[in-house]
Enzyme design. Structure first.
Site, PDB file in Angstrom:
ATOM      1  N   GLN A   1      25.471  87.655  52.558  1.00  0.00           N
ATOM      2  CA  GLN A   1      26.127  88.816  53.160  1.00  0.00           C
ATOM      3  C   GLN A   1      25.417  90.116  52.809  1.00  0.00           C
ATOM      4  O   GLN A   1      26.015  91.191  52.865  1.00  0.00           O
ATOM      5  CB  GLN A   1      27.595  88.884  52.741  1.00  0.00           C
TER       6      GLN A   1
ATOM      7  N   LYS B   1      36.086  85.689  45.984  1.00  0.00           N
ATOM      8  CA  LYS B   1      35.350  86.514  45.020  1.00  0.00           C
ATOM      9  C   LYS B   1      36.119  87.786  44.688  1.00  0.00           C
ATOM     10  O   LYS B   1      36.293  88.129  43.522  1.00  0.00           O
ATOM     11  CB  LYS B   1      33.969  86.909  45.591  1.00  0.00           C
ATOM     12  N   THR B   2      36.569  88.471  45.719  1.00  0.00           N
ATOM     13  CA  THR B   2      37.290  89.720  45.476  1.00  0.00           C
ATOM     14  C   THR B   2      38.604  89.428  44.756  1.00  0.00           C
ATOM     15  O   THR B   2      39.014  90.151  43.851  1.00  0.00           O
ATOM     16  CB  THR B   2      37.530  90.461  46.803  1.00  0.00           C
TER      17      THR B   2
ATOM     18  N   ARG C   1      34.902  86.879  59.229  1.00  0.00           N
ATOM     19  CA  ARG C   1      36.078  87.759  59.101  1.00  0.00           C
ATOM     20  C   ARG C   1      37.304  87.085  59.699  1.00  0.00           C
ATOM     21  O   ARG C   1      38.432  87.486  59.453  1.00  0.00           O
ATOM     22  CB  ARG C   1      35.865  89.106  59.813  1.00  0.00           C
TER      23      ARG C   1
ATOM     24  N   ASP D   1      31.806  94.270  42.674  1.00  0.00           N
ATOM     25  CA  ASP D   1      31.997  93.444  43.872  1.00  0.00           C
ATOM     26  C   ASP D   1      30.828  93.714  44.819  1.00  0.00           C
ATOM     27  O   ASP D   1      30.199  94.767  44.742  1.00  0.00           O
ATOM     28  CB  ASP D   1      33.323  93.808  44.560  1.00  0.00           C
ATOM     29  N   GLU D   2      30.538  92.782  45.714  1.00  0.00           N
ATOM     30  CA  GLU D   2      29.465  92.941  46.712  1.00  0.00           C
ATOM     31  C   GLU D   2      28.135  93.274  46.029  1.00  0.00           C
ATOM     32  O   GLU D   2      27.388  94.148  46.486  1.00  0.00           O
ATOM     33  CB  GLU D   2      29.813  94.046  47.720  1.00  0.00           C
TER      34      GLU D   2
HETATM   35  P1  ATP Z   1      34.116  87.983  51.272  1.00  0.00           P
HETATM   36  O1  ATP Z   1      32.857  87.235  50.967  1.00  0.00           O
HETATM   37  O2  ATP Z   1      34.360  88.049  52.740  1.00  0.00           O
HETATM   38  O3  ATP Z   1      34.199  89.284  50.565  1.00  0.00           O
HETATM   39  P2  ATP Z   1      35.750  86.832  49.206  1.00  0.00           P
HETATM   40  O4  ATP Z   1      34.945  85.743  48.622  1.00  0.00           O
HETATM   41  O5  ATP Z   1      35.813  88.104  48.491  1.00  0.00           O
HETATM   42  O6  ATP Z   1      35.315  87.057  50.724  1.00  0.00           O
HETATM   43  P3  ATP Z   1      38.614  86.963  49.198  1.00  0.00           P
HETATM   44  O7  ATP Z   1      38.728  88.066  50.176  1.00  0.00           O
HETATM   45  O8  ATP Z   1      38.828  87.244  47.770  1.00  0.00           O
HETATM   46  O9  ATP Z   1      37.203  86.237  49.416  1.00  0.00           O
HETATM   47  O10 ATP Z   1      39.547  85.757  49.615  1.00  0.00           O
HETATM   48  C1  ATP Z   1      39.637  85.280  50.934  1.00  0.00           C
HETATM   49  C2  ATP Z   1      41.064  84.856  51.260  1.00  0.00           C
HETATM   50  O11 ATP Z   1      41.403  83.684  50.570  1.00  0.00           O
HETATM   51  C3  ATP Z   1      42.078  85.897  50.847  1.00  0.00           C
HETATM   52  O12 ATP Z   1      43.119  85.922  51.792  1.00  0.00           O
HETATM   53  C4  ATP Z   1      42.584  85.375  49.507  1.00  0.00           C
HETATM   54  O13 ATP Z   1      43.861  85.843  49.226  1.00  0.00           O
HETATM   55  C5  ATP Z   1      42.559  83.882  49.763  1.00  0.00           C
HETATM   56  N1  ATP Z   1      42.416  83.083  48.532  1.00  0.00           N
HETATM   57  C6  ATP Z   1      41.409  83.167  47.645  1.00  0.00           C
HETATM   58  N2  ATP Z   1      41.580  82.269  46.644  1.00  0.00           N
HETATM   59  C7  ATP Z   1      42.721  81.592  46.908  1.00  0.00           C
HETATM   60  C8  ATP Z   1      43.449  80.531  46.251  1.00  0.00           C
HETATM   61  N3  ATP Z   1      43.016  79.986  45.128  1.00  0.00           N
HETATM   62  N4  ATP Z   1      44.580  80.103  46.839  1.00  0.00           N
HETATM   63  C9  ATP Z   1      45.016  80.653  47.987  1.00  0.00           C
HETATM   64  N5  ATP Z   1      44.394  81.636  48.635  1.00  0.00           N
HETATM   65  C10 ATP Z   1      43.246  82.116  48.109  1.00  0.00           C
HETATM   66 MG    MG Z   2      35.199  90.073  48.993  1.00  0.00          MG
END
Ligand code: ATP
Ligand code: MG
Length: 710
Positions: free
Chosen positions: A249, A35-36, A602, A218-219
């Protein structure tokens, strides 16, 4: 910058979100699904491909650290720094706006921000001036009432006041007046004022609505009502809102986050496109399965199917410990065994409560492992701990001027800045310490009457304390000094959100004294001198600097959004986590479970979970049970390192108590009065769970608890 370079590292759904050309987008997805990452790539896409000027972008996230990281990642993708975006936390952005438009907002140019403690002080002042009785108008409750009204966007004339709260409205109005007269703005006011200024000023609103074509959040699951309204207002009918979040979350409902923001977005915003991300890129299968299994125990979740292509990875290591010291040394041993395989900054130690960090910090220091406490001060650097240490230091040496000055001011005892200056000047002129200077100024009656009286009382207390502690054990000395300092009643009375934590931290000092083992080289020092030397050395110097390789320590709340190859979760015990305070209401328990989901997710690869059979809390040995969340992880995902293994979840005797203890009113020397609500085990292991009136739920070993049956 080519479009394909922005998209190359994204999957199909992520690309769909990043390139979406419609108006509004909502991405609801589980942890680690990118997402981020999508949000960051979206910003890069807007700037590089859609050619949106950076100043037309408004991006909010939850912490300053996340905001910083976001803008640096955007620059990384673009290959240059893009200036002019409004990117930050809600409070940061609102503050920026009000500094620019103070006049439109009806503020003086140099308005001051009130922090939580200052706010409470102002509210007390008002209660006093209105000659209200504090027991009918508890300051903390009124502060909570005012803040929650502001979070809902309600001024005194609009807020109805729930039944039974009507009389708070007058105080709310008086507080507003006082803030206006003194040019003060509290945290809630930043947001509300930002909102109202835009809403009531057509040209200004039009300007910003035109300017911010793109709004990204975000969030989103942790936004409260006023934050939601701000997003809605700025987006208007022409803007595009891009929202990402995960209902699983949501961990700030206790601070007014609105659980319905996400479903509501779908109704309130024009034809939002809904995108799901289902692939988790962060964690191994084992970790993800454990997290999914834990969170599946909550009700009313948005449906999600989170999977990963990663290998199963190592099992989750579960460690039972005798107590928190053994827990800390087991954690350190594991960290040392990883040396050469992992960087220290790949390792995070998570805990539920701030005070838990002390024992772990000490163990890290002993082994000279650099660490950083993230989102908080290290234990011995915390203001309230330093306050208590000042009193302890004065029992050893009244000529300790720094301690003397600190103790003079907290708790406030009528020795103001003016008096302090006179003492300091006199001390300097006569070459005396502050204590001796005070003594002489008292004798010569040079100070104002009131100041003299306060100073006499303070010096008397210091001398009395010194006598009381002589020939006592270290622990007992701590208890006496903390009691004499009156720091705890002072904090109790302040009743801010932080006071409970501060009190915990001060009481944690007593635990520190209990566990303190004097090193051989300190042979010629008293235990107290040795302890104080050790505390002084630990503070300041040891914290690794931001760029240095170091282990990361933080609460689970501040770990949101972050990831680490190796994660420790310490103190996985009922009462600590889920926290006692949450256990009496079902919504609270679900929020703790979401926090557990955040903590587990995490970890990218390795996860160590530990719990102790007993732990010092507030100076008493508490017998603890493994957290109920542990039983929500399937057995086959766990490698139990303890000899006994995780016992079956204890059946708590609630219906009929052995020995007729159940339901009895009892009294404990530090926790006060409470009712026995469960009894289990027998012989030496017999434990009771007591619901204490002020200390909440505690498990106690009957043999040690010294309970008086009332
Ligand atoms: P959270 O809910 O904990 O905030 P999130 O959904 O925001 O998590 P991110 O932090 O954006 O998730 O991504 C998690 C990990 O996966 C990061 O290391 C990111 O670089 C990696 N990632 C996300 N998408 C891809 C992709 N398409 N290919 C490879 N790595 C990815
Ligand atoms: Mg995130």
């Amino acid at each position: 910058m080519q479009a394909d370079q922005i998209l190359v590292q994204l999957n199909e759904q992520q690309r769909e979100a990043v390139t979406s050309s419609g108006s509004n987008v909502i991405v609801v997805a589980g942890a680690g699904s990118g997402k981020t990452r999508v949000l960051v790539h979206r910003i890069a896409w807007l700037i590089a491909v859609e050619q949106i000027p950076p100043q037309n972008i408004f991006a909010v996230t939850f912490t300053n650290k996340a905001a910083k990281e976001m803008s640096s990642r955007v620059s990384e993708i673009l290959g240059y720094e893009s200036k002019g975006m409004w990117i930050g936390t809600f409070h940061g952005i609102a503050h920026r706006f009000l500094r620019l438009h103070w006049s439109d907002a009806g503020l003086d140019q140099n308005f001051q921000i009130l922090d939580a403690d200052d706010q409470l002080r102002q509210i007390k002042k008002i209660i006093k001036e209105s000659s209200f009785d504090e027991s009918r108008y508890p300051p903390k409750e009124i502060t909570w009432f005012i803040n929650s009204q502001k979070d809902l966007g309600l001024r005194p004339d609009k807020s109805k006041g729930k039944k039974g709260f009507e009389h708070y409205l007058g105080l709310y109005a008086a507080y507003e007046k006082l803030c206006r007269q003194n040019n003060l703005v509290d945290f809630g006011e930043l947001l509300l004022r930002f909102y109202e200024t835009l809403k009531n000023n057509e040209p200004l609103l039009e300007h910003y609505q035109n300017r911010f074509e793109n709004i990204l959040v975000d969030e989103f699951q942790d936004t409260n009502e006023i934050q939601y309204q701000i997003i809605k207002l700025i987006t208007g009918s022409e803007g595009r809102a891009f929202i990402v979040g995960d209902d699983d979350q949501s961990i700030y409902r206790w601070r007014g986050a609105n659980p319905d923001s996400m479903p509501r977005f779908r109704n309130d915003f024009l034809e939002p496109r809904s995108i799901k991300l289902e692939q988790n890129y962060r964690s191994t299968k084992n970790i993800l399965n454990a997290a999914n299994s834990i969170i599946s125990n909550n009700n009313g979740r948005l449906e999600k199917n989170l999977w990963t292509d990663e290998e199963s990875g190592p099992l989750i290591k579960l460690h039972q410990n005798f107590d928190e010291y053994e827990e800390a040394s087991n954690i350190i041993e594991t960290i040392e065994s990883k040396s050469g395989k992992l960087k220290l900054s790949d390792i995070a130690i998570l805990y539920r409560s701030n005070a838990q960090s002390r024992v772990i910090e000490e163990a890290l220091i002993r082994r000279a492992i650099p660490y950083r406490v993230y989102g908080g001060f290290r234990f011995f650097d915390r203001a309230e701990v330093k306050d208590a240490l000042a009193y302890l230091r004065l029992t050893q040496n009244v000529a300790d001027d720094i301690a003397f000055e600190r103790a003079c001011s907290v708790p406030p005892k009528g020795i103001g800045a003016q008096t302090m200056n006179k003492i300091k000047n006199y001390a300097r002129d006569e070459g005396l310490c502050l204590y001796a200077a005070s003594d002489q100024l008292i004798q010569s009656k040079t100070l104002a009457n009131r100041a003299t009286k306060s100073l006499v009382a303070f010096l008397e207390t210091l001398n009395e304390t010194k006598n009381l502690v002589s020939n006592q054990t270290l622990e007992k000395q701590f208890e006496i000094v903390i009691e004499q300092s009156k720091l705890i009643p002072y904090l109790k009375e302040k009743k801010t959100e932080q006071s409970a934590t501060k009190i915990d931290n001060i009481l944690e000092l007593i635990n520190a004294a209990h566990g303190f083992r004097q090193p051989f080289e300190d042979d010629d020092l008293s235990p107290m001198q040795s302890f104080l030397a050790h505390a002084a050395l630990e503070s300041g110097e040891n914290q690794a600097s931001e760029w240095q390789e170091s282990v990361q320590l933080m609460t689970m709340h501040s770990a949101k959004g972050l990831e680490f190859p190796l994660v420790f979760i310490a103190g996985m015990e009922d009462g600590l986590f889920p926290h006692t305070r949450s256990q009496l209401d079902p919504g609270g328990l679900e929020e703790e479970r979401r926090l557990c989901y955040v903590a587990v997710t995490r970890s990218m690869r390795e996860l160590y979970i530990s719990y102790s059979s007993q732990r010092m809390l507030h100076g008493s040995m508490i017998s603890s049970q493994p957290s109920r969340f542990l039983y929500e992880i399937p057995n086959e995902l766990i490698d139990d390192l303890s000899t006994e293994g995780l016992k079956p979840m204890p059946k708590r005797q609630r219906a009929n108590g052995g020995d007729g203890l159940l339901g009895k009113l009892v009294e404990h020397s530090s926790f006060g009065e409470g009712v026995v609500i469960a009894v289990e085990g027998d012989g030496d292991n017999k434990r009771v769970q007591v619901n204490f009136q002020s200390a909440g739920l505690k498990w106690l070993v009957l043999g040690y608890a010294n309970l008086k049956i009332m």
